[in-house]
Motif scaffolding. Sequence first.
Motif, PDB file in Angstrom:
ATOM      1  N   ILE A 227      15.739  -3.711  -4.329  1.00 36.68           N
ATOM      2  CA  ILE A 227      15.166  -4.051  -5.635  1.00 36.68           C
ATOM      3  C   ILE A 227      13.900  -4.880  -5.447  1.00 36.68           C
ATOM      4  O   ILE A 227      12.914  -4.684  -6.159  1.00 36.68           O
ATOM      5  CB  ILE A 227      16.200  -4.790  -6.507  1.00 36.68           C
ATOM      6  CG1 ILE A 227      17.274  -3.804  -6.938  1.00 36.68           C
ATOM      7  CG2 ILE A 227      15.546  -5.441  -7.719  1.00 36.68           C
ATOM      8  CD1 ILE A 227      18.413  -4.410  -7.717  1.00 36.68           C
ATOM      9  N   GLY A 228      13.903  -5.792  -4.493  1.00 41.18           N
ATOM     10  CA  GLY A 228      12.714  -6.581  -4.202  1.00 41.18           C
ATOM     11  C   GLY A 228      11.549  -5.713  -3.761  1.00 41.18           C
ATOM     12  O   GLY A 228      10.406  -5.921  -4.182  1.00 41.18           O
ATOM     13  N   LEU A 229      11.823  -4.725  -2.918  1.00 44.85           N
ATOM     14  CA  LEU A 229      10.766  -3.828  -2.452  1.00 44.85           C
ATOM     15  C   LEU A 229      10.197  -3.009  -3.604  1.00 44.85           C
ATOM     16  O   LEU A 229       8.976  -2.887  -3.757  1.00 44.85           O
ATOM     17  CB  LEU A 229      11.285  -2.900  -1.351  1.00 44.85           C
ATOM     18  CG  LEU A 229      10.285  -1.878  -0.809  1.00 44.85           C
ATOM     19  CD1 LEU A 229       9.115  -2.579  -0.140  1.00 44.85           C
ATOM     20  CD2 LEU A 229      10.974  -0.943   0.164  1.00 44.85           C
ATOM     21  N   ILE A 230      11.069  -2.477  -4.444  1.00 41.10           N
ATOM     22  CA  ILE A 230      10.610  -1.651  -5.564  1.00 41.10           C
ATOM     23  C   ILE A 230       9.841  -2.498  -6.573  1.00 41.10           C
ATOM     24  O   ILE A 230       8.749  -2.114  -7.016  1.00 41.10           O
ATOM     25  CB  ILE A 230      11.801  -0.926  -6.222  1.00 41.10           C
ATOM     26  CG1 ILE A 230      12.398   0.090  -5.242  1.00 41.10           C
ATOM     27  CG2 ILE A 230      11.367  -0.236  -7.510  1.00 41.10           C
ATOM     28  CD1 ILE A 230      13.715   0.680  -5.687  1.00 41.10           C
ATOM     29  N   ALA A 231      10.386  -3.663  -6.940  1.00 41.44           N
ATOM     30  CA  ALA A 231       9.705  -4.532  -7.912  1.00 41.44           C
ATOM     31  C   ALA A 231       8.380  -5.035  -7.355  1.00 41.44           C
ATOM     32  O   ALA A 231       7.379  -5.082  -8.075  1.00 41.44           O
ATOM     33  CB  ALA A 231      10.602  -5.708  -8.288  1.00 41.44           C
TER      34      ALA A 231
ATOM     35  N   ALA B  60       6.135  -8.932   3.013  1.00 42.54           N
ATOM     36  CA  ALA B  60       5.669  -9.837   1.956  1.00 42.54           C
ATOM     37  C   ALA B  60       5.891  -9.220   0.584  1.00 42.54           C
ATOM     38  O   ALA B  60       6.173  -9.927  -0.385  1.00 42.54           O
ATOM     39  CB  ALA B  60       4.200 -10.173   2.167  1.00 42.54           C
ATOM     40  N   THR B  61       5.803  -7.895   0.477  1.00 49.43           N
ATOM     41  CA  THR B  61       6.081  -7.217  -0.786  1.00 49.43           C
ATOM     42  C   THR B  61       7.539  -7.412  -1.187  1.00 49.43           C
ATOM     43  O   THR B  61       7.842  -7.655  -2.358  1.00 49.43           O
ATOM     44  CB  THR B  61       5.753  -5.713  -0.668  1.00 49.43           C
ATOM     45  OG1 THR B  61       4.385  -5.559  -0.305  1.00 49.43           O
ATOM     46  CG2 THR B  61       6.017  -4.993  -1.970  1.00 49.43           C
ATOM     47  N   ILE B  62       8.433  -7.337  -0.226  1.00 52.43           N
ATOM     48  CA  ILE B  62       9.859  -7.568  -0.502  1.00 52.43           C
ATOM     49  C   ILE B  62      10.076  -9.006  -0.966  1.00 52.43           C
ATOM     50  O   ILE B  62      10.794  -9.257  -1.938  1.00 52.43           O
ATOM     51  CB  ILE B  62      10.713  -7.253   0.744  1.00 52.43           C
ATOM     52  CG1 ILE B  62      10.694  -5.760   1.043  1.00 52.43           C
ATOM     53  CG2 ILE B  62      12.147  -7.743   0.554  1.00 52.43           C
ATOM     54  CD1 ILE B  62      11.350  -5.383   2.347  1.00 52.43           C
TER      55      ILE B  62
ATOM     56  N   GLN C 127      -4.250  -5.895  -2.567  1.00 54.80           N
ATOM     57  CA  GLN C 127      -3.541  -7.037  -2.014  1.00 54.80           C
ATOM     58  C   GLN C 127      -3.327  -6.771  -0.525  1.00 54.80           C
ATOM     59  O   GLN C 127      -2.794  -5.740  -0.150  1.00 54.80           O
ATOM     60  CB  GLN C 127      -2.185  -7.242  -2.699  1.00 54.80           C
ATOM     61  CG  GLN C 127      -2.268  -7.677  -4.129  1.00 54.80           C
ATOM     62  CD  GLN C 127      -2.513  -6.536  -5.090  1.00 54.80           C
ATOM     63  OE1 GLN C 127      -2.059  -5.444  -4.839  1.00 54.80           O
ATOM     64  NE2 GLN C 127      -3.225  -6.794  -6.160  1.00 54.80           N
ATOM     65  N   HIS C 128      -3.756  -7.692   0.280  1.00 54.05           N
ATOM     66  CA  HIS C 128      -3.648  -7.537   1.730  1.00 54.05           C
ATOM     67  C   HIS C 128      -2.352  -8.183   2.216  1.00 54.05           C
ATOM     68  O   HIS C 128      -2.359  -9.191   2.906  1.00 54.05           O
ATOM     69  CB  HIS C 128      -4.860  -8.157   2.425  1.00 54.05           C
ATOM     70  CG  HIS C 128      -6.138  -7.499   2.038  1.00 54.05           C
ATOM     71  ND1 HIS C 128      -6.517  -6.276   2.544  1.00 54.05           N
ATOM     72  CD2 HIS C 128      -7.115  -7.867   1.177  1.00 54.05           C
ATOM     73  CE1 HIS C 128      -7.670  -5.925   2.027  1.00 54.05           C
ATOM     74  NE2 HIS C 128      -8.067  -6.877   1.187  1.00 54.05           N
ATOM     75  N   ILE C 129      -1.236  -7.599   1.810  1.00 52.00           N
ATOM     76  CA  ILE C 129       0.068  -8.070   2.262  1.00 52.00           C
ATOM     77  C   ILE C 129       0.856  -6.867   2.764  1.00 52.00           C
ATOM     78  O   ILE C 129       0.647  -5.743   2.326  1.00 52.00           O
ATOM     79  CB  ILE C 129       0.850  -8.813   1.152  1.00 52.00           C
ATOM     80  CG1 ILE C 129       1.099  -7.929  -0.051  1.00 52.00           C
ATOM     81  CG2 ILE C 129       0.130 -10.069   0.731  1.00 52.00           C
ATOM     82  CD1 ILE C 129       1.987  -8.555  -1.107  1.00 52.00           C
ATOM     83  N   GLY C 130       1.754  -7.116   3.669  1.00 51.84           N
ATOM     84  CA  GLY C 130       2.567  -6.052   4.248  1.00 51.84           C
ATOM     85  C   GLY C 130       3.815  -5.782   3.419  1.00 51.84           C
ATOM     86  O   GLY C 130       4.040  -6.363   2.364  1.00 51.84           O
ATOM     87  N   TRP C 131       4.636  -4.905   3.940  1.00 52.47           N
ATOM     88  CA  TRP C 131       5.837  -4.531   3.205  1.00 52.47           C
ATOM     89  C   TRP C 131       6.858  -5.667   3.177  1.00 52.47           C
ATOM     90  O   TRP C 131       7.599  -5.801   2.212  1.00 52.47           O
ATOM     91  CB  TRP C 131       6.440  -3.248   3.757  1.00 52.47           C
ATOM     92  CG  TRP C 131       6.878  -3.345   5.201  1.00 52.47           C
ATOM     93  CD1 TRP C 131       6.130  -3.092   6.304  1.00 52.47           C
ATOM     94  CD2 TRP C 131       8.163  -3.728   5.672  1.00 52.47           C
ATOM     95  NE1 TRP C 131       6.858  -3.308   7.433  1.00 52.47           N
ATOM     96  CE2 TRP C 131       8.129  -3.691   7.076  1.00 52.47           C
ATOM     97  CE3 TRP C 131       9.352  -4.088   5.053  1.00 52.47           C
ATOM     98  CZ2 TRP C 131       9.222  -4.021   7.849  1.00 52.47           C
ATOM     99  CZ3 TRP C 131      10.445  -4.408   5.834  1.00 52.47           C
ATOM    100  CH2 TRP C 131      10.376  -4.363   7.224  1.00 52.47           C
TER     101      TRP C 131
END
Length: 87
Positions: A9-13, A31-33, A25-29
């Motif tokens: 859910i964190g990854l999708i949101a 940081a996206t989570i 946004q220069h963040i990886g997966w």
Amino acid sequence: MGIITMIVIGLIAGAIARLLIPGRQHIGWLATIVVGIVGSYVGGTLGSLVFAPHVFSVHPPVHHLFLGSIVGAVIVLLIFNMFRARR
């Protein structure tokens, strides 16, 4: 199983929040989570304050509406971008 659900859910949101915010946004997966999970807590807390002011509690993000998770992730990403721009 709850941790895996929280990560998904964190990854999708977080991914949807990144799509909604203009610019790159220069963040990886990972940081996206994190943005998605923290955003889920922010959205859930704001939802509790706005829609049920007599009940203030923080639950894991899987108990909140997915829309609240996205709204919270957008807020967290905007704050993250503000701090990053000051550097």
